[in-house]
Design a protein around this motif. Structure first.
Motif, PDB file in Angstrom:
ATOM      1  N   ALA A   1       0.897  -1.170  -0.190  1.00  0.00           N
ATOM      2  CA  ALA A   1      -0.103  -0.040   0.029  1.00  0.00           C
ATOM      3  C   ALA A   1       1.023   1.112   0.000  1.00  0.00           C
ATOM      4  O   ALA A   1       2.204   1.044   0.328  1.00  0.00           O
ATOM      5  CB  ALA A   1      -0.967   0.018   1.299  1.00  0.00           C
ATOM      6  N   ALA A   2       0.269   2.329  -0.305  1.00  0.00           N
ATOM      7  CA  ALA A   2       1.131   3.617  -0.302  1.00  0.00           C
ATOM      8  C   ALA A   2       0.438   4.634   0.572  1.00  0.00           C
ATOM      9  O   ALA A   2      -1.039   4.549   1.113  1.00  0.00           O
ATOM     10  CB  ALA A   2       1.157   4.070  -1.520  1.00  0.00           C
ATOM     11  N   ALA A   3       1.055   5.462   1.070  1.00  0.00           N
ATOM     12  CA  ALA A   3       0.702   6.747   2.165  1.00  0.00           C
ATOM     13  C   ALA A   3       1.461   8.014   1.618  1.00  0.00           C
ATOM     14  O   ALA A   3       2.704   7.759   1.317  1.00  0.00           O
ATOM     15  CB  ALA A   3       0.795   6.238   3.489  1.00  0.00           C
ATOM     16  N   LEU A   4       0.691   8.975   1.842  1.00  0.00           N
ATOM     17  CA  LEU A   4       1.346  10.347   1.783  1.00  0.00           C
ATOM     18  C   LEU A   4       1.200  10.779   3.182  1.00  0.00           C
ATOM     19  O   LEU A   4       0.184  11.084   3.796  1.00  0.00           O
ATOM     20  CB  LEU A   4       0.597  11.304   0.650  1.00  0.00           C
ATOM     21  CG  LEU A   4       0.846  12.850   0.832  1.00  0.00           C
ATOM     22  CD1 LEU A   4       2.532  12.739   0.076  1.00  0.00           C
ATOM     23  CD2 LEU A   4       0.030  13.457  -0.339  1.00  0.00           C
ATOM     24  N   LEU A   5       2.373  10.994   3.612  1.00  0.00           N
ATOM     25  CA  LEU A   5       2.391  11.760   5.135  1.00  0.00           C
ATOM     26  C   LEU A   5       3.090  12.945   5.211  1.00  0.00           C
ATOM     27  O   LEU A   5       3.869  13.360   4.353  1.00  0.00           O
ATOM     28  CB  LEU A   5       3.242  10.340   5.782  1.00  0.00           C
ATOM     29  CG  LEU A   5       2.501   8.992   5.925  1.00  0.00           C
ATOM     30  CD1 LEU A   5       3.581   8.072   6.628  1.00  0.00           C
ATOM     31  CD2 LEU A   5       1.232   9.085   6.328  1.00  0.00           C
ATOM     32  N   PRO A   6       2.599  13.755   6.047  1.00  0.00           N
ATOM     33  CA  PRO A   6       3.361  15.124   6.350  1.00  0.00           C
ATOM     34  C   PRO A   6       4.696  14.866   7.040  1.00  0.00           C
ATOM     35  O   PRO A   6       5.101  13.966   7.511  1.00  0.00           O
ATOM     36  CB  PRO A   6       2.408  15.738   7.220  1.00  0.00           C
ATOM     37  CG  PRO A   6       1.874  14.591   8.234  1.00  0.00           C
ATOM     38  CD  PRO A   6       1.531  13.649   7.124  1.00  0.00           C
ATOM     39  N   THR A   7       5.600  16.064   6.613  1.00  0.00           N
ATOM     40  CA  THR A   7       6.680  15.904   6.970  1.00  0.00           C
ATOM     41  C   THR A   7       7.163  17.175   7.775  1.00  0.00           C
ATOM     42  O   THR A   7       6.359  18.326   7.256  1.00  0.00           O
ATOM     43  CB  THR A   7       8.007  15.752   6.029  1.00  0.00           C
ATOM     44  OG1 THR A   7       7.713  16.548   4.962  1.00  0.00           O
ATOM     45  CG2 THR A   7       7.749  14.236   5.493  1.00  0.00           C
ATOM     46  N   ASP A   8       8.238  17.499   8.651  1.00  0.00           N
ATOM     47  CA  ASP A   8       8.807  18.764   9.210  1.00  0.00           C
ATOM     48  C   ASP A   8      10.037  18.475   9.397  1.00  0.00           C
ATOM     49  O   ASP A   8      10.642  17.718   9.070  1.00  0.00           O
ATOM     50  CB  ASP A   8       7.655  18.963  10.201  1.00  0.00           C
ATOM     51  CG  ASP A   8       7.718  18.172  11.357  1.00  0.00           C
ATOM     52  OD1 ASP A   8       8.609  17.449  11.564  1.00  0.00           O
ATOM     53  OD2 ASP A   8       6.661  17.642  11.927  1.00  0.00           O
ATOM     54  N   ALA A   9      10.393  19.602  10.117  1.00  0.00           N
ATOM     55  CA  ALA A   9      11.776  19.805  10.251  1.00  0.00           C
ATOM     56  C   ALA A   9      12.487  18.425  11.183  1.00  0.00           C
ATOM     57  O   ALA A   9      13.619  18.092  11.146  1.00  0.00           O
ATOM     58  CB  ALA A   9      12.133  21.072  11.056  1.00  0.00           C
ATOM     59  N   SER A  10      11.330  18.001  11.991  1.00  0.00           N
ATOM     60  CA  SER A  10      11.877  16.752  13.057  1.00  0.00           C
ATOM     61  C   SER A  10      11.566  15.438  12.679  1.00  0.00           C
ATOM     62  O   SER A  10      12.009  14.488  12.940  1.00  0.00           O
ATOM     63  CB  SER A  10      11.201  17.370  14.444  1.00  0.00           C
ATOM     64  OG  SER A  10       9.760  16.830  14.126  1.00  0.00           O
TER      65      SER A  10
END
Length: 195
Positions: free
Chosen positions: A86-95
């Motif tokens: 499966a695939a997912a689009l996940l948020p990223t940030d500096a940490s």
């Protein structure tokens, strides 16, 4: 697809699934049998089938899309799968960048898929991520692959797998990290079907 446009994860998936899983970030024409999501496309292993939209997928997190199931079997009145993608689009940030997100998805799936019925978690060993390059809209994109090796706890009976391997490919895309999860049983359960 331009020559060399797809990266075959055969070096990754062959370790446990003995198949190749070509991946491309959205923006290229994809092969006929590709599973396409809004942010990436991949070609599932031969014999794997797309999950019906109305199937009971209690393990599937709401953020997973492009779900494909490996060979299934019935044992002890229950249904089991030898593989899952499966695939997912996940948020990223500096940490928490794409590599971190990939590792978290691999750990989550290993803990969920291989836990005992009473909730006892499996033993999960996660290797350091290694770099890969995948095709992207503007050219090659650097990503990572994380491998988690899973040993299931006792109490799962003779039907369920006792061990598995989970891979998570993570690459930066507009809006966060595209993560492709590929998992397969490596031991336990009946001998047929094989992964």
């Amino acid at each position: 697809v331009p020559p060399g446009g797809l990266v075959a994860l055969s070096a990754v998936a062959a370790l446990v699934l003995a198949v190749g899983v070509p991946v491309v970030l959205r923006g290229f024409e994809t092969p006929e049998h590709a599973v396409t999501t809004p942010f990436l496309s991949y070609v599932p292993p031969p014999g794997w089938r797309a999950s019906p939209a109305d199937a009971d997928t209690a393990m599937d997190a709401p953020s997973l899309t492009g779900v494909v199931h490996g060979p299934g079997y019935a044992c002890g009145g229950e249904q089991y799968l030898r593989g899952f993608a499966a695939a997912a689009l996940l948020p990223t940030d500096a940490s928490a960048g794409p590599a971190d997100r990939g590792e978290r998805v691999a750990r989550w799936f290993a803990d969920t898929a291989y836990a005992a019925p009473d909730g006892t978690p499996p033993e999960v060993a996660v290797a350091p991520p290694w770099p890969v390059r995948v095709a992207g809209r503007g050219g090659p994109v650097d990503g990572t692959v994380t491998e988690a090796t899973v040993r299931a706890p006792g109490g799962r009976g003779d039907c369920a797998a006792t061990g598995g391997t989970v891979f998570a490919l993570a690459a930066p895309v507009s809006g966060g990290a595209a993560v492709l999860l590929v998992a397969g049983d490596v031991e336990g359960g009946p001998t047929e079907p094989a992964t």
